[in-house]
Scaffold this active site. Structure first.
Site, PDB file in Angstrom:
ATOM      1  N   ALA A 154      -4.601  -1.532   2.888  1.00 61.46           N
ATOM      2  CA  ALA A 154      -3.774  -2.678   2.498  1.00 61.46           C
ATOM      3  C   ALA A 154      -4.628  -3.911   2.237  1.00 61.46           C
ATOM      4  O   ALA A 154      -5.648  -4.131   2.895  1.00 61.46           O
ATOM      5  CB  ALA A 154      -2.746  -2.977   3.586  1.00 61.46           C
ATOM      6  N   HIS A 162       1.099  -7.515  -5.207  1.00 60.60           N
ATOM      7  CA  HIS A 162       2.544  -7.438  -4.989  1.00 60.60           C
ATOM      8  C   HIS A 162       3.154  -8.830  -4.830  1.00 60.60           C
ATOM      9  O   HIS A 162       4.332  -9.032  -5.134  1.00 60.60           O
ATOM     10  CB  HIS A 162       2.848  -6.582  -3.759  1.00 60.60           C
ATOM     11  CG  HIS A 162       2.654  -5.118  -3.993  1.00 60.60           C
ATOM     12  ND1 HIS A 162       3.616  -4.310  -4.548  1.00 60.60           N
ATOM     13  CD2 HIS A 162       1.583  -4.313  -3.762  1.00 60.60           C
ATOM     14  CE1 HIS A 162       3.167  -3.067  -4.643  1.00 60.60           C
ATOM     15  NE2 HIS A 162       1.931  -3.042  -4.170  1.00 60.60           N
ATOM     16  N   ASP A 169       4.758  -0.124  -6.590  1.00 56.44           N
ATOM     17  CA  ASP A 169       4.291   1.200  -6.202  1.00 56.44           C
ATOM     18  C   ASP A 169       5.366   2.203  -6.598  1.00 56.44           C
ATOM     19  O   ASP A 169       6.523   2.093  -6.174  1.00 56.44           O
ATOM     20  CB  ASP A 169       4.035   1.261  -4.696  1.00 56.44           C
ATOM     21  CG  ASP A 169       2.854   0.393  -4.277  1.00 56.44           C
ATOM     22  OD1 ASP A 169       2.055   0.026  -5.157  1.00 56.44           O
ATOM     23  OD2 ASP A 169       2.745   0.084  -3.079  1.00 56.44           O
ATOM     24  N   GLU A 212      -5.541   4.385  -6.343  1.00 56.58           N
ATOM     25  CA  GLU A 212      -4.124   4.324  -5.982  1.00 56.58           C
ATOM     26  C   GLU A 212      -3.301   4.749  -7.196  1.00 56.58           C
ATOM     27  O   GLU A 212      -2.902   3.914  -8.013  1.00 56.58           O
ATOM     28  CB  GLU A 212      -3.729   2.910  -5.535  1.00 56.58           C
ATOM     29  CG  GLU A 212      -4.400   2.457  -4.249  1.00 56.58           C
ATOM     30  CD  GLU A 212      -3.869   1.122  -3.741  1.00 56.58           C
ATOM     31  OE1 GLU A 212      -2.967   0.550  -4.399  1.00 56.58           O
ATOM     32  OE2 GLU A 212      -4.344   0.654  -2.694  1.00 56.58           O
ATOM     33  N   HIS A 215       0.019   2.770  -7.811  1.00 57.42           N
ATOM     34  CA  HIS A 215       0.078   1.314  -7.972  1.00 57.42           C
ATOM     35  C   HIS A 215      -0.060   0.941  -9.449  1.00 57.42           C
ATOM     36  O   HIS A 215      -1.104   1.156 -10.063  1.00 57.42           O
ATOM     37  CB  HIS A 215      -1.044   0.658  -7.158  1.00 57.42           C
ATOM     38  CG  HIS A 215      -1.028  -0.844  -7.208  1.00 57.42           C
ATOM     39  ND1 HIS A 215      -0.623  -1.620  -6.141  1.00 57.42           N
ATOM     40  CD2 HIS A 215      -1.368  -1.716  -8.185  1.00 57.42           C
ATOM     41  CE1 HIS A 215      -0.725  -2.901  -6.460  1.00 57.42           C
ATOM     42  NE2 HIS A 215      -1.173  -2.982  -7.707  1.00 57.42           N
TER      43      HIS A 215
END
Length: 294
Positions: A154, A162, A169, A212, A215
């Site tokens: 994170a 975000h 996500d 990711e 994402h």
């Protein structure tokens, strides 16, 4: 005697013309290349040409827009993302073709519609098991996630995309995104809708973030298309614009011209292309003007 006087007069005239010619050559040689993108406000006697956009930009525009870079060094600037985000669980009318991981997912209606438009096309080819696991997160929510998962997974509070309201996500209800048809389809097609895989597997040294595949970040066209075509991470694309100063991109039937301008104070930009335009900062030192040519 007259011959000598005539000869002397002739030599004097030659000297005058020689000096004038030499001065003209020297002046020509000292002319600097024309500044294509001057920032000075034109005087009434020198109005901007008809094929030029004049855009007033304030210094804080550097920290506004869809192309802001946010990472462990560059923090999320103040924005209106939280005010614009809505709880998607409570807004059934916005949930078109996707599910939610829980009843706390928030996203702006505009970003939700962009996502829905994208997955609608995926559904037409039989790929329709999408869900949103996370959308907008404020600093408090990001801190809770950071405390739970740690820095390897994170982002530090205040440094998550975000919190821009431009990232989400995306998951699949049938498999992990790296293996799911939904993940594979988005990897190949999301750029057509202005989205990018923000942290690709082969760009971890550039982004300094692990892969990711879930994402996705909205940057808009033509930026997502240019990144896809040139295999650029977001960081690389912003540097590419700074180096090139301007690029032209053709996406489908649309022609875009993208300009980078350094900005440190309120200024007037003169953009040598006519059309509808958007201005975004890069969150560091300048703005990017994207013109859809008329």
């Amino acid at each position: 005697m007259r011959k000598w006087l005539l000869l002397l007069a002739t030599l004097l005239l030659i000297g005058v013309f020689y000096n004038r010619f030499t001065a003209a050559v020297d002046m020509k040689g000292s002319i600097q290349p024309e500044n294509r993108y001057p920032t000075e406000t034109p005087t009434p006697e020198n109005d901007p040409p008809e094929n030029e956009l004049t855009i007033e930009v304030e210094a804080d525009q550097v920290n506004k827009g869809n192309l802001l870079l946010v990472n462990e060094i560059l923090a999320v600037p103040p924005n209106d993302a939280e005010a614009e985000a809505v709880n998607l669980y409570k807004h059934k009318e916005l949930r078109n073709g996707f599910g939610l991981l829980d009843n706390k997912v928030r996203l702006s209606p505009d970003m939700t519609k962009k996502f829905s438009s994208m997955i609608k096309d995926a559904a037409e080819v039989g790929i329709d098991h999408f869900l949103i696991s996370s959308g907008y997160r404020n600093d408090e929510e990001q801190k809770a996630l950071y405390d739970q998962l740690g820095s390897d997974v994170a982002a530090f509070p205040g440094h998550s995309e975000h919190s821009l309201g431009l990232a989400l996500d995306i998951g699949s209800t049938i498999a992990q995104m790296k293996d799911a048809p939904e993940g594979k389809w988005l990897k190949e097609n999301s750029w057509k809708y202005g989205f990018i895989v923000r942290y690709p597997e082969d760009k971890t040294e550039v982004t300094d973030v692990m892969n990711e595949p879930w994402h996705f970040r909205y940057v808009g066209l033509p930026h997502s298309a240019v990144m896809q075509e040139n295999h650029l991470a977001f960081e690389e694309y912003l540097e590419y614009l700074k180096e090139r100063k301007s690029i032209t991109a053709i996406v489908g039937k649309s022609t875009y011209v993208v300009y980078y301008f350094p900005v440190s104070s309120n200024t007037t930009l003169h953009v040598p292309t006519i059309g509808s335009y958007e201005v975004s900062g890069n969150n560091t030192d300048g703005v990017i003007v994207t013109v859809l040519k008329s």
